[in-house]
Design a protein around this motif. Structure first.
Motif, PDB file in Angstrom:
ATOM      1  N   ASN A 229      28.283  61.558  28.629  1.00  0.00           N
ATOM      2  CA  ASN A 229      27.821  60.908  29.824  1.00  0.00           C
ATOM      3  C   ASN A 229      28.531  59.750  30.260  1.00  0.00           C
ATOM      4  O   ASN A 229      28.925  59.428  31.248  1.00  0.00           O
ATOM      5  CB  ASN A 229      26.606  60.636  29.684  1.00  0.00           C
ATOM      6  N   ALA A 230      28.903  58.833  28.932  1.00  0.00           N
ATOM      7  CA  ALA A 230      29.620  57.704  29.117  1.00  0.00           C
ATOM      8  C   ALA A 230      30.711  57.807  29.754  1.00  0.00           C
ATOM      9  O   ALA A 230      31.224  56.989  30.833  1.00  0.00           O
ATOM     10  CB  ALA A 230      29.580  56.890  27.539  1.00  0.00           C
ATOM     11  N   PHE A 231      31.593  58.743  29.428  1.00  0.00           N
ATOM     12  CA  PHE A 231      32.759  59.066  30.058  1.00  0.00           C
ATOM     13  C   PHE A 231      32.799  59.525  31.558  1.00  0.00           C
ATOM     14  O   PHE A 231      33.427  59.078  32.300  1.00  0.00           O
ATOM     15  CB  PHE A 231      33.903  59.777  29.218  1.00  0.00           C
ATOM     16  N   LYS A 232      31.752  60.494  31.823  1.00  0.00           N
ATOM     17  CA  LYS A 232      31.729  60.957  33.011  1.00  0.00           C
ATOM     18  C   LYS A 232      31.185  59.691  34.269  1.00  0.00           C
ATOM     19  O   LYS A 232      31.427  60.035  35.196  1.00  0.00           O
ATOM     20  CB  LYS A 232      30.704  61.940  32.988  1.00  0.00           C
ATOM     21  N   THR A 233      30.324  58.949  33.588  1.00  0.00           N
ATOM     22  CA  THR A 233      29.957  57.754  34.578  1.00  0.00           C
ATOM     23  C   THR A 233      30.659  56.627  34.573  1.00  0.00           C
ATOM     24  O   THR A 233      30.075  55.522  34.969  1.00  0.00           O
ATOM     25  CB  THR A 233      28.303  57.437  34.216  1.00  0.00           C
ATOM     26  N   ASN A 234      31.811  56.595  33.879  1.00  0.00           N
ATOM     27  CA  ASN A 234      32.682  55.664  33.613  1.00  0.00           C
ATOM     28  C   ASN A 234      31.961  54.278  32.806  1.00  0.00           C
ATOM     29  O   ASN A 234      31.912  53.218  33.457  1.00  0.00           O
ATOM     30  CB  ASN A 234      33.263  54.918  35.086  1.00  0.00           C
ATOM     31  N   ASN A 235      31.313  54.738  31.887  1.00  0.00           N
ATOM     32  CA  ASN A 235      30.599  53.716  31.134  1.00  0.00           C
ATOM     33  C   ASN A 235      31.007  53.625  29.703  1.00  0.00           C
ATOM     34  O   ASN A 235      30.430  53.529  28.843  1.00  0.00           O
ATOM     35  CB  ASN A 235      29.091  53.964  31.287  1.00  0.00           C
ATOM     36  N   ILE A 236      32.439  53.623  29.407  1.00  0.00           N
ATOM     37  CA  ILE A 236      33.106  53.370  28.216  1.00  0.00           C
ATOM     38  C   ILE A 236      33.663  52.033  28.565  1.00  0.00           C
ATOM     39  O   ILE A 236      34.629  51.826  29.399  1.00  0.00           O
ATOM     40  CB  ILE A 236      33.986  54.361  27.646  1.00  0.00           C
ATOM     41  N   HIS A 237      33.156  51.123  27.606  1.00  0.00           N
ATOM     42  CA  HIS A 237      33.393  49.543  27.828  1.00  0.00           C
ATOM     43  C   HIS A 237      34.171  48.976  26.912  1.00  0.00           C
ATOM     44  O   HIS A 237      33.668  48.946  25.831  1.00  0.00           O
ATOM     45  CB  HIS A 237      32.259  48.916  28.590  1.00  0.00           C
ATOM     46  N   TYR A 238      35.478  48.707  27.226  1.00  0.00           N
ATOM     47  CA  TYR A 238      36.387  48.017  26.085  1.00  0.00           C
ATOM     48  C   TYR A 238      36.103  46.552  26.118  1.00  0.00           C
ATOM     49  O   TYR A 238      36.488  45.963  27.054  1.00  0.00           O
ATOM     50  CB  TYR A 238      37.732  48.573  26.543  1.00  0.00           C
ATOM     51  N   LEU A 239      35.546  45.909  25.176  1.00  0.00           N
ATOM     52  CA  LEU A 239      35.322  44.749  24.723  1.00  0.00           C
ATOM     53  C   LEU A 239      36.381  43.726  24.278  1.00  0.00           C
ATOM     54  O   LEU A 239      37.331  44.472  23.582  1.00  0.00           O
ATOM     55  CB  LEU A 239      33.958  44.286  23.860  1.00  0.00           C
ATOM     56  N   THR A 240      36.486  42.446  24.802  1.00  0.00           N
ATOM     57  CA  THR A 240      37.518  41.704  24.232  1.00  0.00           C
ATOM     58  C   THR A 240      37.476  41.582  22.797  1.00  0.00           C
ATOM     59  O   THR A 240      36.644  40.886  21.895  1.00  0.00           O
ATOM     60  CB  THR A 240      37.549  40.276  24.905  1.00  0.00           C
ATOM     61  N   PRO A 241      38.442  42.213  21.991  1.00  0.00           N
ATOM     62  CA  PRO A 241      38.236  42.410  20.501  1.00  0.00           C
ATOM     63  C   PRO A 241      38.213  40.903  19.624  1.00  0.00           C
ATOM     64  O   PRO A 241      37.811  40.658  18.881  1.00  0.00           O
ATOM     65  CB  PRO A 241      39.639  43.392  20.089  1.00  0.00           C
ATOM     66  N   THR A 242      39.274  39.887  20.145  1.00  0.00           N
ATOM     67  CA  THR A 242      39.448  38.778  19.442  1.00  0.00           C
ATOM     68  C   THR A 242      37.807  37.826  19.741  1.00  0.00           C
ATOM     69  O   THR A 242      37.464  37.258  18.721  1.00  0.00           O
ATOM     70  CB  THR A 242      40.601  37.706  20.139  1.00  0.00           C
ATOM     71  N   VAL A 243      37.177  38.130  20.810  1.00  0.00           N
ATOM     72  CA  VAL A 243      35.992  37.355  20.871  1.00  0.00           C
ATOM     73  C   VAL A 243      34.799  38.083  20.010  1.00  0.00           C
ATOM     74  O   VAL A 243      34.153  37.515  19.464  1.00  0.00           O
ATOM     75  CB  VAL A 243      35.570  37.507  22.533  1.00  0.00           C
TER      76      VAL A 243
ATOM     77  N   LYS B 173      18.460  41.491  28.923  1.00  0.00           N
ATOM     78  CA  LYS B 173      17.589  42.356  28.432  1.00  0.00           C
ATOM     79  C   LYS B 173      16.984  43.190  29.206  1.00  0.00           C
ATOM     80  O   LYS B 173      16.639  44.541  28.936  1.00  0.00           O
ATOM     81  CB  LYS B 173      16.804  41.549  27.349  1.00  0.00           C
ATOM     82  N   GLU B 174      16.494  42.627  30.330  1.00  0.00           N
ATOM     83  CA  GLU B 174      15.595  43.510  31.339  1.00  0.00           C
ATOM     84  C   GLU B 174      16.554  44.624  31.809  1.00  0.00           C
ATOM     85  O   GLU B 174      16.027  45.732  32.236  1.00  0.00           O
ATOM     86  CB  GLU B 174      15.311  42.517  32.480  1.00  0.00           C
ATOM     87  N   LYS B 175      17.888  44.183  32.015  1.00  0.00           N
ATOM     88  CA  LYS B 175      18.772  45.384  32.640  1.00  0.00           C
ATOM     89  C   LYS B 175      18.892  46.374  31.689  1.00  0.00           C
ATOM     90  O   LYS B 175      19.407  47.401  31.648  1.00  0.00           O
ATOM     91  CB  LYS B 175      20.019  44.725  33.120  1.00  0.00           C
ATOM     92  N   GLY B 176      19.330  45.902  30.304  1.00  0.00           N
ATOM     93  CA  GLY B 176      19.625  46.909  29.442  1.00  0.00           C
ATOM     94  C   GLY B 176      18.897  47.721  28.907  1.00  0.00           C
ATOM     95  O   GLY B 176      18.770  48.632  27.781  1.00  0.00           O
TER      96      GLY B 176
ATOM     97  N   ASP C 280      29.119  37.827  29.978  1.00  0.00           N
ATOM     98  CA  ASP C 280      30.057  38.172  31.064  1.00  0.00           C
ATOM     99  C   ASP C 280      30.463  39.751  30.918  1.00  0.00           C
ATOM    100  O   ASP C 280      30.029  40.671  32.055  1.00  0.00           O
ATOM    101  CB  ASP C 280      31.359  37.579  31.218  1.00  0.00           C
ATOM    102  N   GLU C 281      30.750  40.274  29.796  1.00  0.00           N
ATOM    103  CA  GLU C 281      31.351  41.635  29.817  1.00  0.00           C
ATOM    104  C   GLU C 281      30.032  42.594  29.798  1.00  0.00           C
ATOM    105  O   GLU C 281      30.398  43.622  30.350  1.00  0.00           O
ATOM    106  CB  GLU C 281      32.218  41.708  28.521  1.00  0.00           C
ATOM    107  N   VAL C 282      29.174  42.284  29.095  1.00  0.00           N
ATOM    108  CA  VAL C 282      27.982  43.393  29.417  1.00  0.00           C
ATOM    109  C   VAL C 282      27.178  42.974  30.598  1.00  0.00           C
ATOM    110  O   VAL C 282      26.924  44.321  31.003  1.00  0.00           O
ATOM    111  CB  VAL C 282      27.106  42.865  27.905  1.00  0.00           C
ATOM    112  N   GLU C 283      27.069  42.220  30.971  1.00  0.00           N
ATOM    113  CA  GLU C 283      26.542  42.034  32.501  1.00  0.00           C
ATOM    114  C   GLU C 283      27.326  42.731  33.570  1.00  0.00           C
ATOM    115  O   GLU C 283      26.689  43.328  34.646  1.00  0.00           O
ATOM    116  CB  GLU C 283      26.526  40.392  32.696  1.00  0.00           C
ATOM    117  N   ASN C 284      28.497  42.850  33.323  1.00  0.00           N
ATOM    118  CA  ASN C 284      29.349  43.436  34.212  1.00  0.00           C
ATOM    119  C   ASN C 284      29.236  44.920  34.166  1.00  0.00           C
ATOM    120  O   ASN C 284      29.578  45.683  35.117  1.00  0.00           O
ATOM    121  CB  ASN C 284      31.021  43.302  33.800  1.00  0.00           C
ATOM    122  N   VAL C 285      28.762  45.372  33.111  1.00  0.00           N
ATOM    123  CA  VAL C 285      28.189  46.812  33.315  1.00  0.00           C
ATOM    124  C   VAL C 285      27.481  47.236  34.382  1.00  0.00           C
ATOM    125  O   VAL C 285      27.503  48.352  34.817  1.00  0.00           O
ATOM    126  CB  VAL C 285      27.574  47.091  31.902  1.00  0.00           C
ATOM    127  N   PHE C 286      26.483  46.126  34.744  1.00  0.00           N
ATOM    128  CA  PHE C 286      25.571  46.514  35.803  1.00  0.00           C
ATOM    129  C   PHE C 286      25.854  46.252  37.155  1.00  0.00           C
ATOM    130  O   PHE C 286      25.330  46.232  38.307  1.00  0.00           O
ATOM    131  CB  PHE C 286      24.271  45.944  35.324  1.00  0.00           C
TER     132      PHE C 286
END
Length: 309
Positions: A272-286, A178-181, A302-308
């Motif tokens: 901006n999301a595309f330009k900074t490589n910040n479109i993140h595809y999450l594991t859909p079944t999860v 939460k502090e990072k996001g 794990d997947e959202v922490e990896n954003v940073f």
């Protein structure tokens, strides 16, 4: 005299054996079909469990109860729970929404655990065996709801300490994320039928905003499957981060484009999301099929922490 002593001993042994077969009932939390909190009596250490929810299956697995599972829907594929789909001793009882009740009844489970998709049929399940209905409420504290669900199942097996052990690390990780996001502009999206839907702060996956601090640019969207929006809308709000769930992939739909192909256009590439490589595809079944579990929550973290990283 000796003969009488033998008879008495055998009778006593029989009484002890029969009394040991009657496990005491444990009162634990459940919902009913109206989402009201109720108390359900379940046989202590219920041996035969039928599960109609992948989040609940995840919880039971983490509590060390994998060997107790005798039935579940196998129409989907959830990789982190694949061992259950592969086990031949676990009977396939249909889908998360349409259970084969005749087959379920024949299996004579000691406990049935259901989730949101089967919740409206609670009374039908409870006529077969004691039924615990747990679900995630997306407009409430995610971890408190999850903790409550884990404890409800743990109580039946005297595994409350194990439940606390499983939950404790999640609290610290949620706080750190939460502090990072905090305040970062984002869209949470669901891709289905070749279109893009924005997810608000009261629907599945909303914990990205409500728990992890991202500023959801479509926070007011109320539908659980999101509101369909245009690519022009996405360009206009210009998110710095996009989180993408491919619903059709999660449910095995093969007649539509995958999420990456749907978003492969100039309007999305202008964000901006595309330009900074910040479109993140999450594991859909999860995110779509099995949220509300211990392992699934760890994967989501794990997947959202990896954003940073």
């Amino acid at each position: 005299m000796f003969k009488n002593k033998i008879v008495k001993a055998l009778v006593l042994a029989g009484l002890l054996a029969s009394s040991s077969s009657f496990a005491k009932d444990i009162e634990t939390f459940s919902l009913n079909e109206r989402d009201e909190a109720i108390t359900v009596k379940v046989q202590e250490n219920a041996k035969r469990i039928a599960v109609v929810d992948y989040g609940a299956l995840d919880i039971l697995d983490n509590l060390g109860l994998a060997d107790n599972i005798i039935a579940m829907p196998k129409n989907a594929k959830v990789p982190h729970l694949q061992k259950f789909f592969d086990r031949k001793d676990i009977v396939d009882i249909g889908t998360l929404k349409e259970v084969d009740f005749e087959k379920l009844m024949e299996l004579e489970p000691d406990l049935i655990v259901i989730g949101k998709r089967a919740g409206e049929q609670y009374q039908k399940f409870s006529k077969i065996a004691p039924t615990v209905f747990i679900k995630m409420f997306y407009d409430r504290d995610y971890l408190k709801v999850l903790d409550n669900n884990v404890q409800a199942l743990a109580k039946i097996y005297a595994k409350e300490d194990k439940a606390k052990e499983l939950m404790q690390p999640l609290y610290s990780r949620f706080k750190a994320l939460k502090e990072k996001g905090d305040g970062k502009r984002a869209l949470i999206t669901l891709i289905t039928s070749n279109s893009i839907h924005t997810i608000g702060n009261t629907a599945r996956s909303s914990l990205i905003a409500t728990e992890w601090g991202f500023n959801n640019l479509a926070a007011d969207t109320s539908s659980n499957h999101g509101n369909e929006v245009s690519f022009e809308f996405v360009k206009k709000v210009n998110p710095d981060y996009m989180f993408v769930i491919d619903r059709d992939s999660a449910i095995g739909e093969t007649k539509t484009k995958n999420a990456r192909d749907v978003l492969n256009n100039d309007l999305i590439k202008a964000t901006n999301a595309f330009k900074t490589n910040n479109i993140h595809y999450l594991t859909p079944t999860v995110w779509y099929l099995s949220d509300g579990g211990i392992s699934s929550t760890k994967i989501m973290l794990d997947e959202v922490e990896n954003v940073f990283k």
